[in-house]
Write a protein that holds these residues in place. Structure first.
Motif, PDB file in Angstrom:
ATOM      1  N   TYR A 275      37.323  53.642  59.015  1.00  0.00           N
ATOM      2  CA  TYR A 275      38.108  53.629  57.773  1.00  0.00           C
ATOM      3  C   TYR A 275      38.354  54.956  57.454  1.00  0.00           C
ATOM      4  CZ  TYR A 275      39.489  53.273  52.952  1.00  0.00           C
ATOM      5  OH  TYR A 275      40.037  53.158  51.879  1.00  0.00           O
TER       6      TYR A 275
ATOM      7  N   TYR B 248      42.529  51.367  58.910  1.00  0.00           N
ATOM      8  CA  TYR B 248      41.135  50.830  59.373  1.00  0.00           C
ATOM      9  C   TYR B 248      41.397  49.997  60.576  1.00  0.00           C
ATOM     10  CZ  TYR B 248      42.863  46.151  57.833  1.00  0.00           C
ATOM     11  OH  TYR B 248      43.657  44.877  57.848  1.00  0.00           O
TER      12      TYR B 248
ATOM     13  N   ASP C  43      38.623  47.438  62.787  1.00  0.00           N
ATOM     14  CA  ASP C  43      37.312  46.420  62.505  1.00  0.00           C
ATOM     15  C   ASP C  43      36.398  47.004  63.600  1.00  0.00           C
ATOM     16  OD1 ASP C  43      38.099  45.068  60.414  1.00  0.00           O
ATOM     17  OD2 ASP C  43      39.443  43.659  61.580  1.00  0.00           O
TER      18      ASP C  43
ATOM     19  N   TYR D 141      36.565  47.573  53.760  1.00  0.00           N
ATOM     20  CA  TYR D 141      37.286  48.794  54.001  1.00  0.00           C
ATOM     21  C   TYR D 141      37.184  49.742  52.761  1.00  0.00           C
ATOM     22  CZ  TYR D 141      38.994  45.501  57.257  1.00  0.00           C
ATOM     23  OH  TYR D 141      39.364  44.466  58.266  1.00  0.00           O
TER      24      TYR D 141
END
Length: 1004
Positions: free
Chosen positions: A452, A416, A418, A509
């Motif tokens: 993700y 992942y 952000d 996630y």
């Protein structure tokens, strides 16, 4: 063969001399060579005299002398002809293991790994704790691996793990090590000029034709010795949240790249328990590894369990093994190293730990501390293997054996990011360039896309050998051993990937939180560096084999093997019929020992001599993917438009008539022992010709195809190894052993199909001229091709009237990747209870493309970009101009005779994209291991429950020295692939890591 000292693991050069076991106390025990037994292919054991190919055994003590965290590390530098490339130096490293060079262009060239008689992989070997291993037999000669068929085509590494003793008393062994890791060998950069570029957006102050810009990522600024700015405190980086700046001295920070990396720490603890009796044994190994890596937040936790047990029931022998390894890995994107390389030398990156992206030292790269926190890959890897071995003795001459193994593995990646986009305009900055603006308004590239992805991979593999074994003395002088068997291998692999870009809720996630999902058929590499793998693949191998060993007296031995094999990857269907042709592989070898055949041969000097020639023919189909020979279509992305799906005929098919690449190898081995093995010598020479090379080749576009995979050519591999062992001192209290070797191999492409002169093996750059790995007809391979400067007959660079170098339009051969030769050196000195050991090697020659050097050329950090006065422009050294048909010395600076001309040439001119600028000499000297251990005397432990106690200190990779033109840009052994296209080091590959540690071993 005279007696051999056994207080050190390996005092000779290969298993054909001796495998030496560590003994307790200071006494010396000896073992005759004819008593040494070597585990070979399919678990068949032979006396060392009867081995007809080149092999080398590395024992447990040598594997564990520096407490390596995995078995691949512990093998590095200890076996001649064995080349181990660490394709990344992250907390979860990958390795490429090759024996004696490349035999194929596109098929797998890696050595086969066999653990306890079952085919495994280099990844599993890299996870195996060295303390659980009894020994590793490296079969370098093809004749010794021919029984494995195509999978043994590149040599075999046979790993035998420990098992319980016959002692009925339970024995416990505890091992514990603590070590500190430190990143080192950072690129050497120029420290003459600092941060900035020709840009007045921050200030119109001129410093010799350039400007200081706080948020620049390049070192095209003022000289550090410029009295107007040098040594003063200056605003540095982007403004912080309150509009203020971080101030730093305008002076170089010593080793500024290293400030980002912390001291890593590794804890490794192991417990083994073993017990047994006359007809049974049991062994349990538990190991825990905790690796807190040199990159903050990156860590690995590994638990491994190995349980082995065996018992004899009358004529039936039962052995069982269960091995479970669990790994939890948390790491960030190593691409942050590319961002770090852009940091000018006046910046201390630690000052920006909490500044995020919009307050970092530069607006043109991502804050690596932000990356650590917001871009992660979290993986859970589980490996479970269960093996059952049965042996039934019909008589002392005939027995039936079966080895069956089930391996199950799973890997689950959660990757992942952000994401980032600026939301707050800069305020109170004091500069119109920033004031009131968002960062991504000024630099749209500062935005980071959130994503993700989840990738799951599973495998379920079956391996089974059934063998009928015969052992007869045909006469008093002639012994026959014959093995007849069947092998079945069944591989089942699945993959599933989901994910996409954009996160609705930050920090959640999950696929349900993804804004833009990626279609499963999208074959592009995604933002997390993975592809959307979604498949179910099953492949099988079925084979019958035979092995014949004949021994005449104790000095003449013959070994012959035959294997006939069918692989499902060669199956195809046409005319409504299934087709799959079986292929035979075979070998023959001799071992002749003159010192035993002729009494008195060699006198008192030569005590042992063995001559062993062999011939092997094996095939290889590893380049052919499962189902590739079937007529299949593809589902293209974006065809006919947008997300509408379609179905097209596969334009890159595999010929349904494809057959294995066949490798024909001749091998000659010589082994000698002098003065009761105080001096030992082993020499091997080999030649392999590979016919029917499998690779893709372009075809006429009128056929409707893009390229086709088929048998198209021939290669040749030639090489030799010479190993010398010395025992200068051998007494009851002092033993000193030395072992050195030289190895060389060369692979050459002899033929390719008509119209094909070269095959691309690795091309990671948008512009191939920067550097591409090729196999080229008529030359050694792999080689680097790239663009070059036009040169006069004397080798001087030709420039135009503006002083700019002229570039050849065609790509040129810039040198081979593989080394000219490799020297290995190992030593062990035992003085009473103290043992000092060391391992080192020297790699001469070879080349690689360094993306780091190219990056430093762009940023102005390259040393050669500061070896002159930038304010006067840059004249290409030793360049010439063509004037009136004559080459004359050039005195014209590139572009313009000022600072801007220099910047333009290195940062945006042709310097970056000319391949020859990025080629680096791969020569390197490395001290791999140094260890010092102390065995506490038995007399001290007599009144305790402790049987033995050993303390040790060690260092791994304490010292490296690279070639002069490799200013620590990259480790020459680093590669961006585990395939055949090694020779390119990218900026996402961390620097090397050295280790210092302490260990203790207790037996009770």
């Amino acid at each position: 063969m005279k007696k051999l000292t056994t207080s050190v693991l390996l005092v000779v050069l290969s298993s054909s001399f001796a495998v030496v076991k560590a003994q307790s106390g200071d006494t010396i025990r000896t073992q005759k060579i004819e008593e040494v037994v070597v585990t070979g292919a399919l678990g068949i054991k032979k006396k060392a005299d009867a081995v007809t190919n080149a092999q080398q055994v590395v024992g447990a003590k040598e594997l564990n002398q520096a407490s390596a965290t995995n078995a691949v590390q512990s093998l590095t530098g200890k076996v001649s002809g064995l080349v181990i490339n660490q394709t990344n130096s992250s907390v979860d490293s990958n390795y490429r293991i090759v024996l004696r060079g490349n035999r194929s262009v596109t098929s797998n060239n890696q050595a086969l790994v066999v653990i306890d008689n079952v085919i495994s992989s280099s990844n599993i070997l890299a996870q195996l704790p060295p303390e659980s291993i009894e020994n590793v037999n490296v079969i370098k000669g093809m004749q010794g691996s021919a029984l494995y068929g195509q999978q043994g085509a590149n040599g075999v590494i046979i790993v035998t793990t420990k098992k319980g003793t016959k002692n009925e008393k339970i024995q416990f062994n505890l091992t514990s090590s603590v070590e500190i890791q430190q990143a080192f060998m950072f690129p050497k950069i120029q420290t003459r000029y600092g941060k900035g570029v020709q840009d007045q957006s921050f200030s119109n102050v001129d410093y010799g034709g350039t400007n200081y810009v706080p948020w620049e990522n390049t070192s095209w600024g003022p000289a550090y010795d410029n009295p107007a700015i040098g040594g003063t405190m200056v605003a540095s980086g982007l403004p912080q949240a309150d509009g203020s700046y971080i101030y730093e001295k305008y002076a170089p920070v010593k080793d500024h790249f290293s400030k980002f990396f912390k001291k890593g720490i590794v804890f490794q603890n192991g417990l083994t328990v073993n017990a047994g009796g006359n007809d049974s044994y049991a062994f349990l190994s538990l190991n825990r590894l905790d690796n807190e890596f040199v990159v903050d937040g990156d860590n690995l936790k590994q638990n491994s369990i190995l349980l082995k047990a065996g018992k004899k029931f009358g004529n039936l022998r039962v052995d069982a093994r269960v091995n479970y390894i669990s790994r939890i890995i948390d790491q960030t994107n190593s691409g942050l190293y590319d961002d770090l390389l852009q940091l000018p030398s006046s910046n201390d990156v630690r000052k920006y730990r909490n500044s995020g992206i919009d307050g970092y030292a530069t607006m043109y790269s991502t804050n690596p501390y932000w990356t650590i926190e917001h871009e992660r890959s979290k993986a859970v890897k589980d490996y479970l293997n269960g093996t059952l071995s049965l042996q039934y003795d019909f008589s002392k001459h005939i027995n039936l054996t079966y080895t069956g193994s089930i391996t199950m593995g799973s890997t689950n990646y959660n990757n992942y990011n952000d994401g980032y986009f600026s939301t707050t305009p800069y305020q109170n900055t004091g500069t119109p360039y920033l004031e009131g603006h968002l960062l991504d308004e000024i630099n749209p590239n500062s935005q980071v896309t959130a994503y993700y992805f989840n990738h799951k991979y599973t495998n379920r593999d079956y391996y089974g050998d059934l063998m009928l074994n015969f052992d007869y003395d045909l006469t008093d002088n002639l012994n026959l051993k014959f093995n007849l068997g069947n092998n079945i291998q069944d591989y089942y692999n699945t993959a599933s990937s989901i994910g996409g870009t954009g996160l609705l809720v930050p920090g959640w996630y999950d696929f349900r939180n993804v804004v833009n999902s990626v279609l499963p058929q999208d074959t592009a590499t995604q933002l997390d560096g993975y592809t959307m793998d979604n498949y179910l693949i099953r492949s099988r191998i079925i084979a019958g084999f035979a092995n014949l060993d004949l021994a005449w007296k104790d000095y003449l031995f013959f070994n012959g093997t035959f294997r006939i094999e069918k692989s499902s990857v060669l199956s195809t269907n046409y005319n409504n019929e299934n087709h799959n042709k079986a292929y035979p592989y075979y070998s023959a070898g001799l071992s002749f020992i003159p010192t035993k055949a002729f009494p008195g041969f060699g006198g008192n000097v030569l005590n042992y001599m063995k001559i062993a020639p062999s011939f092997t023919r094996v095939g290889n189909t590893s380049a052919v993917a499962a189902y590739a020979t079937y007529d299949r279509g593809v589902i293209p992305t974006g065809y006919p438009f947008n997300s509408l799906q379609s179905y097209l005929y596969n334009t890159q098919p595999t010929s349904r008539d494809i057959k294995p690449e066949f490798m024909n190898t001749i091998d000659l081995n010589l082994q000698m022992g002098f003065l009761n093995d105080r001096i030992t010598l082993e020499a091997s020479a080999y030649k392999t010709v590979t016919n029917d090379l499998i690779t893709f080749s372009n075809v006429s576009s009128t056929s409707g195809l893009f390229r086709i995979q088929d048998n198209i050519g021939k290669t040749e591999l030639k090489g030799y190894e010479i190993e010398l062992g010395l025992t200068p001192i051998k007494t009851s209290s002092v033993v000193w052993n030395l072992r050195g070797s030289i190895s060389q191999f060369k692979s050459k492409v002899l033929e390719l199909a008509p119209g094909i002169d070269e095959v691309v093996l690795n091309s990671p750059f948008t512009s191939p001229g920067i550097g591409t790995i090729y196999a080229i007809k008529g030359t050694d391979y792999p080689v680097i091709k790239g663009t070059t400067y036009v040169r006069d007959p004397n080798g001087n660079i030709v420039v135009d009237e503006d002083g700019t170098p002229l570039i050849n339009s065609a790509l040129s051969n810039l040198g081979k990747v593989t080394p000219d030769y490799v020297l290995n050196f190992n030593t062990s000195l035992k003085v009473k209870g103290f043992t000092l050991s060391a391992s080192m090697d020297f790699r001469k020659g070879g080349h690689f493309i360094s993306a780091t050097k190219r990056q430093l050329g762009f940023t102005g950090g390259l040393q050669e970009s500061a070896s002159f006065d930038r304010t006067q422009g840059y004249i290409i050294p030793n360049s010439v101009q063509l004037v009136n048909g004559q080459y004359v010395p050039n005195s014209t600076p590139v572009g313009t005779a000022d600072y801007s001309g220099v910047t333009n040439f290195f940062a945006s001119g042709n310097f970056l994209n000319v391949g020859e600028n990025n080629v680096v000499d791969a020569t390197a000297f490395k001290i791999r291991e140094i260890s010092l251990s102390y065995d506490v005397p038995k007399s001290v432990l007599t009144s305790t429950f402790v049987n033995s106690l050993t303390f040790g200190v060690y260092a791994r990779n304490p010292f490296f020295k690279y070639a002069d033109n490799n200013a620590n840009y990259a480790d020459p052994e680093t590669a961006n692939t585990t395939g055949n296209g090694a020779g390119i080091a990218l900026t996402g590959q961390y620097p090397s890591v050295k280790t210092y540690g302490f260990n203790v071993k207790v037996t009770f």
